[in-house]
Scaffold this motif. Structure first.
Motif, short mmCIF file in Angstrom:
data_model
loop_
_atom_site.label_atom_id
_atom_site.label_comp_id
_atom_site.label_asym_id
_atom_site.label_seq_id
_atom_site.Cartn_x
_atom_site.Cartn_y
_atom_site.Cartn_z
N UNK A 124 104.87 26.11 57.60
CA UNK A 124 104.67 25.36 58.84
C UNK A 124 103.60 24.29 58.68
N UNK A 125 103.46 23.76 57.48
CA UNK A 125 102.51 22.69 57.20
C UNK A 125 102.96 21.99 55.92
N UNK A 126 102.49 20.77 55.73
CA UNK A 126 102.79 20.04 54.50
C UNK A 126 101.80 20.49 53.42
N UNK A 127 102.27 21.15 52.36
CA UNK A 127 101.34 21.68 51.35
C UNK A 127 100.85 20.65 50.34
N UNK A 128 101.39 19.44 50.36
CA UNK A 128 101.13 18.46 49.30
C UNK A 128 99.64 18.20 49.10
N UNK A 129 98.90 18.01 50.19
CA UNK A 129 97.48 17.68 50.08
C UNK A 129 96.57 18.88 49.91
N UNK A 130 97.14 20.09 49.83
CA UNK A 130 96.35 21.31 49.71
C UNK A 130 96.51 21.99 48.35
#
Length: 285
Positions: A124-130
């Motif tokens: 439920x979130x964009x993981x790219x920046x994490x």
């Protein structure tokens, strides 16, 4: 909501609640007004909602059981991330906010050169920046490779709180900023979102554009899908160890940068950052 909170369980509870209301309403209508046709319709619809709730809960229990067994067995490999994408035809609605869930595809190659492909559950979130690395732990017995669990806790813990499903209160922004209560967060990527209006029709979420077609003022991803705009995610690691993810208000057009690693203030009031505003003005000048 908690990052580890199952959407299936949440939906099952919602359907069960609606079912209870419908069944009770039908019973009340039959007992106190004698309108049996109305009661029958209410019972029928309520039964459908109850059945759906039971199916969703059964799938949730099966999924959780599979996850527990795999992690308890302790057999895992580290698979290379090969793609991060969204489900363009699937929308999730939480607290009046809708989004298309993300997923991660990863691949493992054994010593004999055989490759195994895995896909994470809904995120439920964009993981790219994490991402901290390009590998993920996958719990699997390679003798039965179809039975696996992709562990995304290294990206974002299950105990992390996703405030992104609460509105970034634009109307209260000045009040919150005047109050002076803020936390220092760090941006961790963008999420493209919104509805596209083409030929007089609103298309929810993603719209696949014909080759060579452009829509001025709209954002587009690397796969050529168009969006009305984007929100910026930011992360705050609280002193008690809890990770909080916030989302800015919607911004029209295409992102001007990846928005990763930038300091940003999140103004708030209320317990648990109930009302908040991500101050993007310094980053958008």
């Amino acid at each position: 909501m908690k990052n580890g909170q199952s959407v299936l369980k949440l939906l099952a509870l919602i359907f069960a609640g609606v079912s209870a209301v419908l069944l009770a309403g039908g019973t009340a209508g039959a007992l106190y007004s004698g309108i049996w046709l109305f009661a029958f319709v209410m019972w029928l619809v309520g039964a459908v909602f109850l059945l759906t709730s039971g199916i969703l809960f059964a799938v949730y229990k099966r999924t959780e059981g599979k996850k527990r067994k795999l992690t308890a067995a302790g057999k895992y490999v580290y698979a290379q991330i090969v793609d991060i994408d969204v489900s363009p035809y699937q929308e999730i609605h939480v607290d009046r906010i809708s989004m298309n869930p993300f997923f991660i595809r990863c691949r493992y190659t054994d010593n004999n050169g055989k490759t195994y492909d895995f896909k994470s559950g809904m995120l439920l979130y964009n993981p790219s920046g994490l991402l901290r690395s390009r590998q993920l732990k996958v719990y699997v017995d390679l003798s039965r490779p179809d039975n696996y669990y992709v562990d995304t806790n290294e990206i974002l813990p299950e105990g992390a709180v996703l405030h992104k499903f609460k509105f970034d209160s634009e109307n209260n922004a000045e009040r919150l900023k005047a109050g002076g209560n803020y936390i220092q967060a760090v941006t961790c990527g963008v999420e493209l979102a919104g509805r596209i209006k083409v030929n007089g029709m609103f298309k929810p979420g993603f719209l696949k554009l014909p080759q060579g077609m452009e829509l001025p003022g709209l954002a587009a991803d690397e796969k050529g899908r168009a969006f009305a705009g984007y929100t910026v995610l930011c992360r705050y690691d609280a002193p008690d160890g809890t990770v909080h993810i916030f989302a800015s208000k919607g911004i029209w057009g295409e992102p001007d940068s990846p928005h990763v690693g930038e300091p940003v203030r999140v103004y708030y009031d209320g317990k648990g950052y109930r009302n908040y505003h991500v101050d993007m003005e310094p980053l958008l000048k």
